[in-house]
Motif scaffolding. Structure first.
Motif, PDB file in Angstrom:
ATOM      1  N   ASN A 435       0.826  -1.209   0.000  1.00 52.48           N
ATOM      2  CA  ASN A 435       0.000   0.000   0.000  1.00 52.48           C
ATOM      3  C   ASN A 435       0.864   1.264   0.000  1.00 52.48           C
ATOM      4  N   ALA A 436       1.888   1.252  -0.819  1.00 55.71           N
ATOM      5  CA  ALA A 436       2.822   2.379  -0.882  1.00 55.71           C
ATOM      6  C   ALA A 436       2.393   3.361  -1.961  1.00 55.71           C
ATOM      7  N   ALA A 437       2.708   4.628  -1.738  1.00 56.74           N
ATOM      8  CA  ALA A 437       2.329   5.679  -2.688  1.00 56.74           C
ATOM      9  C   ALA A 437       3.261   5.673  -3.891  1.00 56.74           C
ATOM     10  N   LEU A 438       2.693   5.420  -5.063  1.00 64.79           N
ATOM     11  CA  LEU A 438       3.409   5.544  -6.332  1.00 64.79           C
ATOM     12  C   LEU A 438       3.097   6.924  -6.882  1.00 64.79           C
ATOM     13  N   VAL A 439       4.126   7.738  -7.127  1.00 64.18           N
ATOM     14  CA  VAL A 439       3.926   9.132  -7.538  1.00 64.18           C
ATOM     15  C   VAL A 439       4.581   9.364  -8.894  1.00 64.18           C
ATOM     16  N   GLY A 440       3.794   9.906  -9.818  1.00 63.53           N
ATOM     17  CA  GLY A 440       4.302  10.329 -11.122  1.00 63.53           C
ATOM     18  C   GLY A 440       3.781  11.723 -11.420  1.00 63.53           C
ATOM     19  N   LYS A 441       4.571  12.734 -11.093  1.00 62.16           N
ATOM     20  CA  LYS A 441       4.083  14.115 -11.175  1.00 62.16           C
ATOM     21  C   LYS A 441       3.923  14.608 -12.608  1.00 62.16           C
ATOM     22  N   VAL A 442       4.792  14.138 -13.511  1.00 62.04           N
ATOM     23  CA  VAL A 442       4.705  14.613 -14.894  1.00 62.04           C
ATOM     24  C   VAL A 442       4.710  13.412 -15.833  1.00 62.04           C
ATOM     25  N   VAL A 443       3.544  12.808 -15.973  1.00 62.87           N
ATOM     26  CA  VAL A 443       3.336  11.714 -16.920  1.00 62.87           C
ATOM     27  C   VAL A 443       2.391  12.238 -17.990  1.00 62.87           C
ATOM     28  N   ARG A 444       2.843  12.249 -19.225  1.00 67.61           N
ATOM     29  CA  ARG A 444       2.054  12.854 -20.306  1.00 67.61           C
ATOM     30  C   ARG A 444       1.812  11.845 -21.422  1.00 67.61           C
ATOM     31  N   ASP A 445       0.479  11.577 -21.691  1.00 68.74           N
ATOM     32  CA  ASP A 445      -0.627  12.296 -21.084  1.00 68.74           C
ATOM     33  C   ASP A 445      -1.441  11.371 -20.172  1.00 68.74           C
ATOM     34  N   ARG A 446      -1.434  10.083 -20.482  1.00 71.48           N
ATOM     35  CA  ARG A 446      -2.063   9.077 -19.615  1.00 71.48           C
ATOM     36  C   ARG A 446      -1.095   7.920 -19.448  1.00 71.48           C
ATOM     37  N   GLY A 447      -0.937   7.491 -18.214  1.00 72.24           N
ATOM     38  CA  GLY A 447      -0.033   6.381 -17.933  1.00 72.24           C
ATOM     39  C   GLY A 447      -0.792   5.241 -17.277  1.00 72.24           C
ATOM     40  N   TYR A 448      -0.905   4.114 -18.003  1.00 74.05           N
ATOM     41  CA  TYR A 448      -1.622   2.940 -17.498  1.00 74.05           C
ATOM     42  C   TYR A 448      -0.637   2.095 -16.692  1.00 74.05           C
ATOM     43  N   VAL A 449      -0.917   1.943 -15.389  1.00 70.22           N
ATOM     44  CA  VAL A 449       0.042   1.359 -14.452  1.00 70.22           C
ATOM     45  C   VAL A 449      -0.348  -0.080 -14.120  1.00 70.22           C
ATOM     46  N   PHE A 450       0.636  -0.990 -14.242  1.00 67.81           N
ATOM     47  CA  PHE A 450       0.431  -2.406 -13.935  1.00 67.81           C
ATOM     48  C   PHE A 450       1.611  -2.918 -13.120  1.00 67.81           C
ATOM     49  N   VAL A 451       1.321  -3.800 -12.190  1.00 64.18           N
ATOM     50  CA  VAL A 451       2.372  -4.611 -11.573  1.00 64.18           C
ATOM     51  C   VAL A 451       2.267  -5.983 -12.222  1.00 64.18           C
ATOM     52  N   ASP A 452       3.303  -6.350 -12.980  1.00 64.61           N
ATOM     53  CA  ASP A 452       3.182  -7.458 -13.932  1.00 64.61           C
ATOM     54  C   ASP A 452       1.946  -7.176 -14.792  1.00 64.61           C
ATOM     55  N   GLU A 453       0.939  -8.060 -14.775  1.00 67.56           N
ATOM     56  CA  GLU A 453      -0.237  -7.801 -15.611  1.00 67.56           C
ATOM     57  C   GLU A 453      -1.430  -7.264 -14.824  1.00 67.56           C
ATOM     58  N   GLU A 454      -1.250  -7.002 -13.518  1.00 64.88           N
ATOM     59  CA  GLU A 454      -2.373  -6.542 -12.690  1.00 64.88           C
ATOM     60  C   GLU A 454      -2.452  -5.014 -12.694  1.00 64.88           C
ATOM     61  N   LYS A 455      -3.617  -4.506 -13.078  1.00 64.99           N
ATOM     62  CA  LYS A 455      -3.786  -3.059 -13.203  1.00 64.99           C
ATOM     63  C   LYS A 455      -3.883  -2.398 -11.836  1.00 64.99           C
ATOM     64  N   MET A 456      -3.124  -1.290 -11.678  1.00 64.32           N
ATOM     65  CA  MET A 456      -3.128  -0.522 -10.435  1.00 64.32           C
ATOM     66  C   MET A 456      -3.924   0.775 -10.560  1.00 64.32           C
ATOM     67  N   GLY A 457      -3.908   1.371 -11.751  1.00 65.02           N
ATOM     68  CA  GLY A 457      -4.589   2.651 -11.929  1.00 65.02           C
ATOM     69  C   GLY A 457      -4.066   3.378 -13.146  1.00 65.02           C
ATOM     70  N   VAL A 458      -4.444   4.659 -13.285  1.00 62.29           N
ATOM     71  CA  VAL A 458      -4.064   5.457 -14.449  1.00 62.29           C
ATOM     72  C   VAL A 458      -3.588   6.831 -13.992  1.00 62.29           C
ATOM     73  N   PHE A 459      -2.368   7.188 -14.368  1.00 61.42           N
ATOM     74  CA  PHE A 459      -1.924   8.569 -14.215  1.00 61.42           C
ATOM     75  C   PHE A 459      -2.608   9.403 -15.298  1.00 61.42           C
ATOM     76  N   LYS A 460      -3.170  10.555 -14.906  1.00 63.08           N
ATOM     77  CA  LYS A 460      -3.845  11.426 -15.865  1.00 63.08           C
ATOM     78  C   LYS A 460      -3.231  12.816 -15.772  1.00 63.08           C
ATOM     79  N   ARG A 461      -2.803  13.330 -16.889  1.00 65.39           N
ATOM     80  CA  ARG A 461      -2.106  14.611 -16.920  1.00 65.39           C
ATOM     81  C   ARG A 461      -2.913  15.693 -16.205  1.00 65.39           C
ATOM     82  N   GLU A 462      -2.220  16.416 -15.328  1.00 61.87           N
ATOM     83  CA  GLU A 462      -2.787  17.545 -14.592  1.00 61.87           C
ATOM     84  C   GLU A 462      -3.935  17.140 -13.672  1.00 61.87           C
ATOM     85  N   LYS A 463      -4.121  15.839 -13.439  1.00 59.59           N
ATOM     86  CA  LYS A 463      -5.277  15.428 -12.644  1.00 59.59           C
ATOM     87  C   LYS A 463      -4.945  14.337 -11.640  1.00 59.59           C
ATOM     88  N   THR A 464      -4.332  13.257 -12.056  1.00 55.02           N
ATOM     89  CA  THR A 464      -4.031  12.136 -11.165  1.00 55.02           C
ATOM     90  C   THR A 464      -2.531  11.904 -11.137  1.00 55.02           C
TER      91      THR A 464
END
Length: 660
Positions: A435-464
Motif C-alpha cells: 500500500n505504498a504511494a506511487l507518484v508520477g508528477k509529470v506523466v504525459r498524457d495518460r499512464g496505465y500502471v500495472f504490476v506485472d499484468e495486474e492493473k493498479m490505476g491510471v496517471f492522468k495529466r494535470e489530474k491524477t
C-alpha cells in the motif's frame, strides 16, 4: 485608376497592375508558365483587391486537404464551388509532409501540388497558409514532433537559431514547389499567409516575422501577395502585423461586423476588408457536449459582412484533428483538440450537405452569380452489420518485438525518437511494498500502471499524480504512456514533450534502472512497416487473459464483391472503452465513446475493399467481452457525434479547459 502602395501604412513596395483579361488554364494537367501578365494586388482608393486589372472580392471556404482523402478532393471542392465560393483556403501542415527529419511525403493523400491543381480545375482561386505554425486544431499546430528531440528546449516561433535552421530547411523544400502555382505564373494561388495569428503568441518577435517574410520573398519573388491574420483586437494585430504584408483579421458570429473591422482599419486605413477566419461552427472536445452555431444566425451574420463589401473565408468543414488520422481526438487540458467539429458546418466530414450549406449559398447568391452547375449530391453510406473480434497479443506479449532502451532514469518519448503514440516504461522492483504511494508528477498524457499484468490505476495529466500499490520484489512495474497529442495552441507549445518527464517514486524513493519500449512501427510513415507490426500483434499467442491489460483485438467483415457498391461507413464503438482503430491496417483514429461526444468514427471508402476486410483495435482500458460474450463492433450508415457525455464529466472538463 490610381493604385496605392503595397500595404497601406505598412506599404513600401510599389505595385503596378497590368490590365489583362486572360484566364488561367490547365493543359495536360500542368500549369502554363508562359503567361507573365497575371497580376494581383490592392486598389487602396477603392478599398478592393484587384485581379488582372479588375476589382476582385473573394468569398472563400477553408478545406484542409490533410483531413480528407485525395479520392474526395474533387467532390468537396466542387461542392464549395457550387455554393458560390470563388476561392479555397488551406493550411499546409508541415508534420504531414515531413514526419521524420528529412523524410518528405508529397504523393497520394499528401499530394499538395495535386490539391492546388484540382482546385484550379474546379474553378477556385487558392489562398495558402503555409505557416510554419498553423494551429488548425491539428497535432502540435503543424510542427513536427521531432523538433522536440533536442538537447534543449527550443523557443518555437522565435529567432532561436536551431528552430530557424529547421524552418529554413523546410521552406527551402516547400516554397519552390509553390512558385509555379502562383497567379502571376498562371496558377491559382493569389495570396499566402505568413505565420498564423502570431499576435496571440506571447513572444511578439517582429524579427522572426520579418525573417519569414524574407524567406517567402527569396523563393516566391517580389510580387507574391503576402498577408497576416490576427484576432480582432489591437493587441493581437500589433504583434502580428508588419510592413510589406497586408493585415487581415478574423472573428466569428457578429451582428455588427463594422465594429469588428474597425480593428483592421487601425492597421489598414484603406484597402479591402478581410475576415480570414469566419467560424461557421466550433470545435468539439473529448468530454464536452457537441457544439453548434445557429444556422440562421450565421447566415444573417454572413449577409452583414458581405453587405459591407468585405472579403471572407469560412470554415466549410474539417474533420478530426489527429495527425495522420481521419478522426479521433488528441486531448490536452491546455487546448483540447477536437474529436470532430464538422457536423455543425456547411459540409460534414463525409462531404454531406447540411442546412447551413444551403443558407450560405442563398446569402452568397445576393452578391454574386452562382455557377450554372448542379450541386454534387451527398455520397451514399453503407450499413454493413457487425464484426466479431478475438483477442490478440497484449503489450507484454509483444515486448520482444520492441526496440529496448535502458537508462537510469526515464527518457521522454521524443528523445527516444517517438513523436506520437505509445511507450512502455518498465522497472523491476528491488524491494516489496505494501500500500505504498506511487507518484508520477509529470506523466504525459495518460499512464496505465500495472504490476506485472495486474492493473493498479491510471496517471492522468494535470489530474491524477498518485496511487497506492502493493507489489513484491522482482515484480515488474509497467507504465504504458499514451501521447494524446501535442498541445496545439498557446504558450505551452514550448513545454510539449511526452512520456515520463520526471522521476517516478515509491514511498518517496525515486526509482532507477528503467527499460523503455517505444511503439515505433505505429508511427512509421512506411505503411508496410505498420502493417507488418499489426500482423504480428494479432498472430502472437497471448499469455495473459486480463481484459484490462492493453491488448490488440482483431476480426474481419465482408463487403460486396462489386467495388461500386462499397460506400463510406461509420464504425460504432459504444461498447468499447478507449483506444485506436485500424481498418485494413490503415490508422483510422481514436475512440473514447464513454467520454464522447463522438461515438462513431468515419470510415472513408478508400480504406475499404471488396470481399474480406480486416479490423484491429488497440484497446487500452477494458474490452467489452469475455469467453462467453464475444467482442463486437458495428458498421452504420449514420454518424453519432453527440453521445457519451455525463454532466459531471462536462463540468469537470470545463474547469480543466478554463484554467488550462
Amino acid at each position: 485608376m490610381e493604385i496605392s502602395k503595397w500595404s497601406g501604412l505598412h506599404g513600401l513596395v510599389p505595385f503596378v497592375i497590368l490590365l489583362c483579361c486572360l484566364t488561367p488554364s490547365l493543359q495536360a494537367n500542368s500549369i502554363s508558365n508562359k503567361v507573365k501578365n497575371y497580376t494581383f494586388g490592392v486598389d487602396y482608393e477603392r478599398n478592393t483587391f484587384v485581379k488582372d486589372g479588375k476589382p476582385f472580392r473573394y468569398v472563400s471556404g477553408s478545406m484542409h486537404y490533410f483531413r480528407t482523402p485525395k479520392y474526395y478532393w474533387t467532390d468537396r471542392l466542387q461542392k464549395m464551388y457550387a455554393a458560390g465560393l470563388n476561392a479555397v483556403q488551406t493550411y499546409i501542415a508541415w508534420n504531414y509532409h515531413e514526419p521524420l527529419p528529412g523524410v518528405y511525403r508529397f504523393s497520394g493523400d499528401q499530394d499538395l501540388v495535386g490539391f492546388i491543381k484540382i482546385a484550379q480545375e474546379v474553378g477556385l482561386n487558392v489562398i495558402l497558409r503555409p505557416g510554419p505554425y498553423i494551429d488548425a486544431e491539428w497535432e502540435f499546430g503543424g510542427f513536427p514532433g521531432w523538433l522536440l528531440n533536442s538537447t534543449r528546449k527550443l523557443r518555437l516561433r522565435t529567432m532561436d537559431p536551431e528552430y530557424i535552421q529547421h524552418i529554413d530547411k523546410w521552406f527551402d523544400k516547400l516554397l519552390p514547389m509553390l512558385k509555379p502555382l502562383l497567379h502571376e505564373n498562371g496558377g491559382p494561388i493569389i495570396m499566402l499567409q505568413v505565420e498564423n495569428e502570431y499576435g496571440s503568441y506571447f513572444e511578439c518577435n517582429h524579427d522572426y516575422i520579418r525573417h519569414l517574410e524574407h524567406k517567402f520573398r527569396e523563393h516566391l519573388g517580389p510580387n507574391a501577395f503576402l498577408f497576416t491574420t490576427d484576432g480582432d483586437g489591437d493587441g493581437y494585430m500589433k504583434c502580428g502585423t508588419l510592413q510589406g504584408m497586408y493585415a487581415t483579421c478574423d472573428f466569428g458570429l457578429t451582428m455588427d461586423p463594422a465594429k469588428n473591422f474597425k480593428v483592421q482599419r487601425h492597421f489598414e486605413p484603406k484597402g479591402p476588408l478581410v475576415n480570414s477566419e469566419f467560424y461557421t461552427g466550433w470545435l468539439d472536445n473529448w468530454g464536452l457536449t457537441h457544439h453548434t452555431v445557429d444556422a440562421q444566425q450565421f447566415a444573417k451574420s454572413l449577409d452583414l459582412i458581405l453587405k459591407l463589401g468585405a472579403n471572407v473565408n469560412m470554415y466549410m468543414f474539417e474533420g478530426g484533428s489527429d495527425f495522420g488520422f481521419w478522426n479521433g481526438a488528441n486531448f490536452s487540458p491546455y487546448r483540447p483538440n477536437p474529436t470532430s467539429y464538422d457536423y455543425d458546418a456547411p459540409l460534414t466530414e463525409a462531404g454531406d450537405i447540411t442546412k447551413k450549406y444551403h443558407l450560405i449559398r442563398n446569402v452568397i447568391a445576393k452578391y454574386r452569380d452562382l455557377p450554372q452547375k448542379p450541386i454534387p449530391p451527398s455520397v451514399p453510406k453503407g450499413s454493413y452489420g457487425g464484426a466479431f473480434l478475438r483477442k490478440g497479443a497484449s503489450i507484454l506479449d509483444l515486448l520482444p518485438e520492441f526496440q529496448r532502451t535502458i537508462s537510469q532514469y526515464p527518457i521522454f518519448m521524443e528523445r527516444l525518437g517517438l513523436y506520437f503514440g505509445f511507450t512502455l516504461y518498465r522497472h523491476k522492483l528491488k524491494k516489496s511494498v505494501v500500500n505504498a504511494a506511487l507518484v508520477g508528477k509529470v506523466v504525459r498524457d495518460r499512464g496505465y500502471v500495472f504490476v506485472d499484468e495486474e492493473k493498479m490505476g491510471v496517471f492522468k495529466r494535470e489530474k491524477t499524480f498518485t496511487m497506492n500499490i502493493t507489489a513484491k520484489s522482482g515484480q515488474y512495474l509497467n507504465i504504458l504512456v499514451e501521447n494524446q497529442g501535442h498541445v496545439t495552441f498557446g504558450n505551452t507549445i514550448n513545454d510539449n514533450r511526452k512520456g515520463i518527464l520526471q522521476n517516478i517514486s515509491i514511498a518517496k524513493q525515486n526509482l532507477t534502472d528503467w527499460e523503455m519500449y517505444p511503439f515505433y512501427d505505429l508511427q512509421n510513415p512506411n505503411f508496410t512497416s505498420q502493417m507488418l507490426f499489426l500482423k504480428k500483434a494479432i498472430t502472437f499467442p497471448s499469455k495473459f487473459t486480463s481484459l484490462e491489460l492493453p491488448s490488440f483485438y482483431y476480426g474481419t467483415f465482408n463487403l460486396p464483391p462489386d467495388e461500386d457498391k462499397i460506400y463510406d461507413t461509420y464504425i460504432d464503438m459504444k461498447d468499447w472503452t478507449k483506444g485506436q482503430i485500424f481498418v485494413n491496417y490503415h490508422n483510422l483514429g481514436r475512440y473514447w465513446p464513454k467520454k464522447g461526444p463522438q461515438v462513431r468514427l468515419y470510415v472513408p471508402k478508400t480504406f475499404l475493399k471488396p470481399g474480406q476486410n480486416s479490423i484491429i483495435l488497440f484497446e487500452l482500458e477494458k474490452a467489452p467481452c469475455n469467453m462467453s460474450s464475444p467482442c463486437l463492433v458495428r458498421f452504420m450508415d449514420q454518424p453519432l457525434i453527440d453521445g457519451g457525455v455525463t454532466v459531471t464529466e462536462h463540468e469537470q472538463l470545463s474547469v480543466e479547459v478554463k484554467h488550462g
